[in-house]
Enzyme design. Structure first.
Site, PDB file in Angstrom:
ATOM      1  N   CYS A 130      13.333  10.684   7.337  1.00 46.92           N
ATOM      2  CA  CYS A 130      13.267  10.207   8.721  1.00 46.92           C
ATOM      3  C   CYS A 130      14.586  10.385   9.446  1.00 46.92           C
ATOM      4  O   CYS A 130      14.623  10.682  10.638  1.00 46.92           O
ATOM      5  CB  CYS A 130      12.867   8.738   8.742  1.00 46.92           C
ATOM      6  SG  CYS A 130      11.249   8.406   8.019  1.00 46.92           S
ATOM      7  N   LYS A 149       0.867  -1.180   0.000  1.00 47.44           N
ATOM      8  CA  LYS A 149       0.000   0.000   0.000  1.00 47.44           C
ATOM      9  C   LYS A 149       0.900   1.224   0.000  1.00 47.44           C
ATOM     10  O   LYS A 149       1.430   1.624   1.027  1.00 47.44           O
ATOM     11  CB  LYS A 149      -0.917   0.001   1.221  1.00 47.44           C
ATOM     12  CG  LYS A 149      -2.267   0.756   1.024  1.00 47.44           C
ATOM     13  CD  LYS A 149      -2.143   2.220   0.662  1.00 47.44           C
ATOM     14  CE  LYS A 149      -1.774   3.080   1.864  1.00 47.44           C
ATOM     15  NZ  LYS A 149      -1.793   4.546   1.509  1.00 47.44           N
ATOM     16  N   GLU A 198       9.327   1.700  11.260  1.00 43.07           N
ATOM     17  CA  GLU A 198      10.326   2.769  11.174  1.00 43.07           C
ATOM     18  C   GLU A 198       9.550   4.075  11.224  1.00 43.07           C
ATOM     19  O   GLU A 198       8.810   4.408  10.295  1.00 43.07           O
ATOM     20  CB  GLU A 198      11.123   2.635   9.876  1.00 43.07           C
ATOM     21  CG  GLU A 198      12.440   3.400   9.922  1.00 43.07           C
ATOM     22  CD  GLU A 198      12.286   4.837   9.481  1.00 43.07           C
ATOM     23  OE1 GLU A 198      12.135   5.701  10.373  1.00 43.07           O
ATOM     24  OE2 GLU A 198      12.312   5.093   8.267  1.00 43.07           O
TER      25      GLU A 198
END
Length: 490
Positions: free
Chosen positions: A293, A184, A259
């Site tokens: 990130c 997805k 994560e």
């Protein structure tokens, strides 16, 4: 949301769900707009997948496990993965342009992302038949050994900041271990993910090994994590959504890799080589407009050099330019209007709280007026407990803090809920290693940041940054289970 468009749509062949190696209309009959971050204009549409599409994708993956895909040897799986890496490289130019337009990042950065996506499939293709079990010494008459086996059907939810890279990072190790996958991708940017599914078919992947269902996270993503046919989940995104994913996994007693971001520090001691450190500190916060990130969003500077370092860093910041992909600036726009407003709120908060703006870049002349551009900004000194020093802003905003000694540097570095990446800059190797080992983070770089941080290095965090590991051989172990075999003989 709109009725699914026809042939007049700018990018039509990706406007569906990819199941069993074929494009299908979404069960909803609806589509979602895709907006160019550099212009603010809609340029394509994607399928609005829902629970029915997810169910069909999981069914296809389940059939693949008992069909041609499940019967492949590790060597044969590896060859397919390597072939896909080669196919990606042959489509590099088209994929790079698509990635740049979809995400807004500079074209050179998009090219690098496509190269990295290809590298993931190359790396895990070579690794697929090299995951070995062990034998365990037992008493006479018993033989014991372990082997790594696939979970089964793995669900993958990836973010919008590095769509092409994330397909490789998440799917390649899962496929290498023999899992069948349902992906997805993020609705804000997923056109390269859809294209890569089509290229996997071209590379020869059997039907059902890779299935892709685009759509909204709260609909398609939630359906994927709630599906009882999923045996393991990999999620990259916000801590808030990560909590929901882990709860869903717990309900079905399956594992997950999460994560979830970071507030990564770079510690600059007085003896650091600033000729190397300053460009690295800048690159770590402006890459992908700070929407990374592992962005180095805090720089912790030794008070003994704070004035000189700040002046040097500020001068470099003032030369930075944000612009459209074709202008190939240092950074592009942020992904959408919501993210633009979020970053601007933090800047307004800093101004209201009297935190000095040390330096600010600029927006390129000729940049489209409707683009979501934010000039990179350097603030400091920032109080350690201020949201600017604690929250993941996900924009080109760098917070500068100072420290007096090694102990304070370590305390500041560990002073957030996150623990993803960190950097230590010092000519004293003993100190650098000593400090690095006391930082609570999944990756720590010394005299570099992200240096060589490609597919080979295990990646993941602790605390609010999540758990489990992606990249490197560690990902292969996450996407498999250990089976122990004990044979009585004699």
């Amino acid at each position: 949301m709109h009725d699914t468009p026809g042939a007049a749509d700018p990018i039509t062949r990706f406007n569906g769900v990819f199941i069993d190696n074929e494009w299908h209309p979404p069960a909803s009959g609806k589509s979602l707009d895709v907006t160019d971050p550099a212009t603010g204009a809609v340029f394509a549409r994607i399928a609005a997948g829902n629970a029915a599409d997810i169910d069909a994708a999981v069914g296809a993956a389940r059939r693949a496990l008992s069909g041609p895909w499940g019967r492949l040897s590790a060597t044969e799986r590896g060859r397919l993965l390597s072939r896909l890496g080669q196919v990606i490289e042959t489509h590099r130019d088209d994929l790079s342009r698509l990635e740049a337009r979809d995400t807004g990042k500079p074209l050179d950065q998009a090219r690098g992302d496509i190269d990295t996506a290809a590298r993931y499939f190359e790396y895990y293709g070579a690794a697929a038949d090299k995951v070995h079990g062990i034998t365990i010494p037992m008493r006479p008459g018993l033989h014991a050994s372990t082997e790594y086996v696939p979970h089964g059907v793995t669900g993958h939810i990836i973010p919008w900041n590095y769509p092409a890279q994330m397909v490789g990072r998440s799917l390649a190790p899962a496929l290498a271990m023999g899992n069948a996958t349902v992906l997805k991708p993020a609705e804000d940017a997923c056109l390269t993910a859809l294209h890569l599914a089509e290229l996997a078919r071209e590379a020869g992947f059997p039907a059902g090994a890779i299935n892709v269902v685009p759509g909204r996270g709260e609909i398609a993503g939630a359906a994927l994590t709630a599906h009882r046919g999923i045996d393991f989940i990999s999620f990259t995104g916000s801590p808030e959504v990560g909590t929901l994913v882990q709860v869903a996994a717990a309900r079905h007693h399956i594992g997950c890799t999460l994560e979830l971001g970071g507030k990564s520090p770079q510690i600059v001691f007085a003896d650091a080589d600033l000729d190397v450190a300053v460009p690295a500190v800048i690159a770590a916060i402006v890459q992908n407009a700070g929407q990374t990130c592992s962005a180095g969003s805090r720089v912790l500077v030794d008070a003994a050099i704070a004035d000189g370092f700040t002046a040097r860093l500020g001068a470099a910041f003032s030369r930075l330019v944000a612009g459209a992909p074709a202008q190939n600036p240092e950074l592009g726009p942020v992904i959408n209007l919501t993210q633009h407003r979020r970053v601007q709120r933090y800047c307004a908060m800093a101004e209201a709280d009297g935190i000095p703006l040390i330096a600010e870049g600029r927006i390129a002349e000729g940049a489209p007026a409707g683009g979501h551009f934010i000039p990179p900004r350097l603030y400091g000194p920032v109080p350690p407990d201020h949201p600017m020093a604690q929250d993941e802003i996900f924009g080109p905003i760098l917070a500068l803090l100072t420290f007096r000694d090694e102990a304070e540097a370590i305390a500041l570095a560990n002073g957030t809920d996150y623990g993803l990446v960190a950097g230590v800059w010092s000519a004293d190797g003993s100190r650098a290693l000593r400090v690095a080992r006391q930082i609570a983070a999944g990756q720590v770089y010394v005299n570099g940041y992200g240096t060589g941080g490609g597919v080979e290095l295990p990646f993941g965090g602790i605390g609010k940054s999540g758990h489990g590991r992606e990249k490197g051989f560690a990902a292969l172990y996450d996407f498999s289970a250990t089976r122990t075999l004990v044979l009585r003989h004699g």
